[in-house]
Motif scaffolding. Structure first.
Motif, PDB file in Angstrom:
ATOM      1  N   LYS A  16     -29.057   9.418 -40.070  1.00  0.00           N
ATOM      2  CA  LYS A  16     -30.237   9.650 -39.233  1.00  0.00           C
ATOM      3  C   LYS A  16     -30.935   8.316 -39.005  1.00  0.00           C
ATOM      4  CE  LYS A  16     -34.554  12.278 -38.951  1.00  0.00           C
ATOM      5  NZ  LYS A  16     -34.258  12.883 -37.636  1.00  0.00           N
ATOM      6  N   ALA A  39     -36.674   5.716 -30.261  1.00  0.00           N
ATOM      7  CA  ALA A  39     -35.342   6.327 -30.282  1.00  0.00           C
ATOM      8  C   ALA A  39     -35.151   7.161 -31.542  1.00  0.00           C
ATOM      9  CB  ALA A  39     -34.266   5.243 -30.205  1.00  0.00           C
ATOM     10  N   GLU A  40     -34.451   8.282 -31.384  1.00  0.00           N
ATOM     11  CA  GLU A  40     -34.056   9.136 -32.495  1.00  0.00           C
ATOM     12  C   GLU A  40     -32.560   9.410 -32.394  1.00  0.00           C
ATOM     13  OE1 GLU A  40     -36.343  12.670 -32.450  1.00  0.00           O
ATOM     14  OE2 GLU A  40     -38.253  11.665 -32.915  1.00  0.00           O
ATOM     15  N   TYR A  41     -31.884   9.410 -33.547  1.00  0.00           N
ATOM     16  CA  TYR A  41     -30.433   9.627 -33.558  1.00  0.00           C
ATOM     17  C   TYR A  41     -30.038  10.375 -34.824  1.00  0.00           C
ATOM     18  CZ  TYR A  41     -25.429   8.633 -33.693  1.00  0.00           C
ATOM     19  OH  TYR A  41     -24.070   8.755 -33.771  1.00  0.00           O
ATOM     20  N   ASP A  42     -29.153  11.363 -34.659  1.00  0.00           N
ATOM     21  CA  ASP A  42     -28.594  12.124 -35.775  1.00  0.00           C
ATOM     22  C   ASP A  42     -27.086  12.215 -35.615  1.00  0.00           C
ATOM     23  OD1 ASP A  42     -30.812  13.572 -37.512  1.00  0.00           O
ATOM     24  OD2 ASP A  42     -31.506  13.564 -35.440  1.00  0.00           O
ATOM     25  N   GLN A  43     -26.376  12.121 -36.733  1.00  0.00           N
ATOM     26  CA  GLN A  43     -24.918  12.205 -36.717  1.00  0.00           C
ATOM     27  C   GLN A  43     -24.436  12.911 -37.975  1.00  0.00           C
ATOM     28  OE1 GLN A  43     -21.809   9.093 -38.081  1.00  0.00           O
ATOM     29  NE2 GLN A  43     -22.415   8.456 -36.028  1.00  0.00           N
ATOM     30  N   ASP A  68     -23.013  14.441 -32.824  1.00  0.00           N
ATOM     31  CA  ASP A  68     -24.195  13.585 -32.834  1.00  0.00           C
ATOM     32  C   ASP A  68     -25.060  13.855 -31.608  1.00  0.00           C
ATOM     33  OD1 ASP A  68     -22.958  12.277 -30.730  1.00  0.00           O
ATOM     34  OD2 ASP A  68     -23.057  10.285 -31.623  1.00  0.00           O
ATOM     35  N   ASP A  69     -26.307  13.439 -31.700  1.00  0.00           N
ATOM     36  CA  ASP A  69     -27.216  13.523 -30.561  1.00  0.00           C
ATOM     37  C   ASP A  69     -28.298  12.462 -30.714  1.00  0.00           C
ATOM     38  OD1 ASP A  69     -29.842  14.929 -31.712  1.00  0.00           O
ATOM     39  OD2 ASP A  69     -28.122  15.979 -32.552  1.00  0.00           O
ATOM     40  N   GLY A  70     -28.779  11.990 -29.586  1.00  0.00           N
ATOM     41  CA  GLY A  70     -29.806  10.956 -29.589  1.00  0.00           C
ATOM     42  C   GLY A  70     -30.678  11.055 -28.362  1.00  0.00           C
ATOM     43  N   SER A  71     -31.882  10.503 -28.468  1.00  0.00           N
ATOM     44  CA  SER A  71     -32.808  10.484 -27.335  1.00  0.00           C
ATOM     45  C   SER A  71     -33.650   9.220 -27.402  1.00  0.00           C
ATOM     46  CB  SER A  71     -33.709  11.722 -27.346  1.00  0.00           C
ATOM     47  OG  SER A  71     -34.527  11.736 -28.504  1.00  0.00           O
ATOM     48  N   THR A  92     -25.541  14.065 -26.147  1.00  0.00           N
ATOM     49  CA  THR A  92     -24.936  14.790 -27.260  1.00  0.00           C
ATOM     50  C   THR A  92     -23.429  14.584 -27.197  1.00  0.00           C
ATOM     51  OG1 THR A  92     -24.565  16.876 -26.072  1.00  0.00           O
ATOM     52  CG2 THR A  92     -26.724  16.573 -27.126  1.00  0.00           C
TER      53      THR A  92
END
Length: 211
Positions: A16, A39-43, A68-71, A92
Motif C-alpha cells: 500500500k 496518489a493512493e495505490y494498493d496491490q 492492484d488499483d490506484g488513483s 485497476t
C-alpha cells in the motif's frame, strides 16, 4: 513439505502506498505555477506452487493471482489563478495465470525442459480533466466525468529447451521461449486546450483506447 520430493508453497504479498506532494514550479513568491499530486495505490498477489522431483525429472506447477488499483488527484494552478485544472486519473488491473514446467533427463548428459503458461488480465483506466479561468468558478469539461476504458488481454506462452552437458565444466543448449506483457491506458493524457466537441471526442478517444 509433502514428503522428501514434493513441496507445496504459498507466496502472499500486500503493498500500500500514499504519496502527497505539492510543487511551486516557478520558484517565486508569486502564484505563477503551482501543482499538487495526491496518489493512493494498493496491490495484492497470491501464488501457489507445487514443486517436486523424481529419479530423472523435476517439475513446478503453479497458480497466480494479482490485483492492484490506484488513483491520482492532480490539481494545477497557473498565471495567478487564471488557468486552473481539475485533473484526476485512476486505474485497476487484475491478472490470473496457471503455469507448469517439466524437466526430464533423457540421458545423463541430455536434458529436455518444457513449460507452458496461460495468463489473462483485465485492466481499466479512468480520466477527468476540467479547466476554469478564475478560482472558484465552474470547471469546463475537457475530459468529462465517467470517461472510462476497459479491456482484456491474454496469452499462452511456451518454453522448450534442450541442454547437453559436455563435461563437468561446460554445457550447451538450444532454447525457445515466449513472453507476455499486457497493454494499458494513458491515464495522464491532457491534449490541446480545444473546447470544441471534436477536441473533447479526440481526448476521450485517446484515454479510452488501450495501447
Amino acid at each position: 513439505n509433502i514428503n522428501d520430493r514434493h513441496t507445496l508453497k504459498s507466496i502472499s504479498a500486500y503493498r500500500k502506498m500514499n504519496w502527497d506532494d505539492a510543487i511551486d514550479l516557478d520558484g517565486s513568491i508569486v502564484p505563477v505555477a503551482h501543482t499538487a499530486r495526491d496518489a493512493e495505490y494498493d496491490q495484492k498477489s497470491q501464488e501457489l506452487q507445487l514443486v517436486g522431483s523424481g529419479d530423472r525429472f523435476n517439475y513446478v506447477a503453479g497458480l497466480y493471482y494479482f490485483k492492484d488499483d490506484g488513483s491520482v488527484l492532480n490539481p494545477q494552478t497557473f498565471f495567478f489563478g487564471t488557468f486552473n485544472f481539475d485533473s484526476r486519473y485512476a486505474f485497476t488491473a487484475k491478472s490470473v495465470a496457471v503455469y507448469g514446467q517439466f524437466e526430464y533427463e533423457l540421458t545423463d548428459a541430455l536434458t529436455l525442459t518444457l513449460g507452458l503458461r496461460r495468463t489473462e488480465e483485465d485492466k481499466t483506466g479512468t480520466r477527468v480533466l476540467g479547466v476554469n479561468f478564475a478560482q472558484g468558478s465552474p470547471f469546463i469539461a475537457l475530459i468529462p466525468e465517467g470517461t472510462r476504458g476497459s479491456d482484456s488481454f491474454a496469452a499462452t506462452t511456451p518454453l522448450i529447451s534442450l541442454g547437453y552437458e559436455l563435461n563437468d565444466d561446460h554445457s550447451v543448449y538450444a532454447k525457445y521461449s515466449a513472453g507476455f506483457k499486457s497493454g494499458g491506458y494513458n491515464g495522464e493524457f491532457s491534449g490541446e486546450l480545444d473546447f470544441t466537441p471534436a477536441g473533447m471526442a479526440s481526448r476521450v478517444h485517446e484515454v479510452t483506447t488501450p495501447y
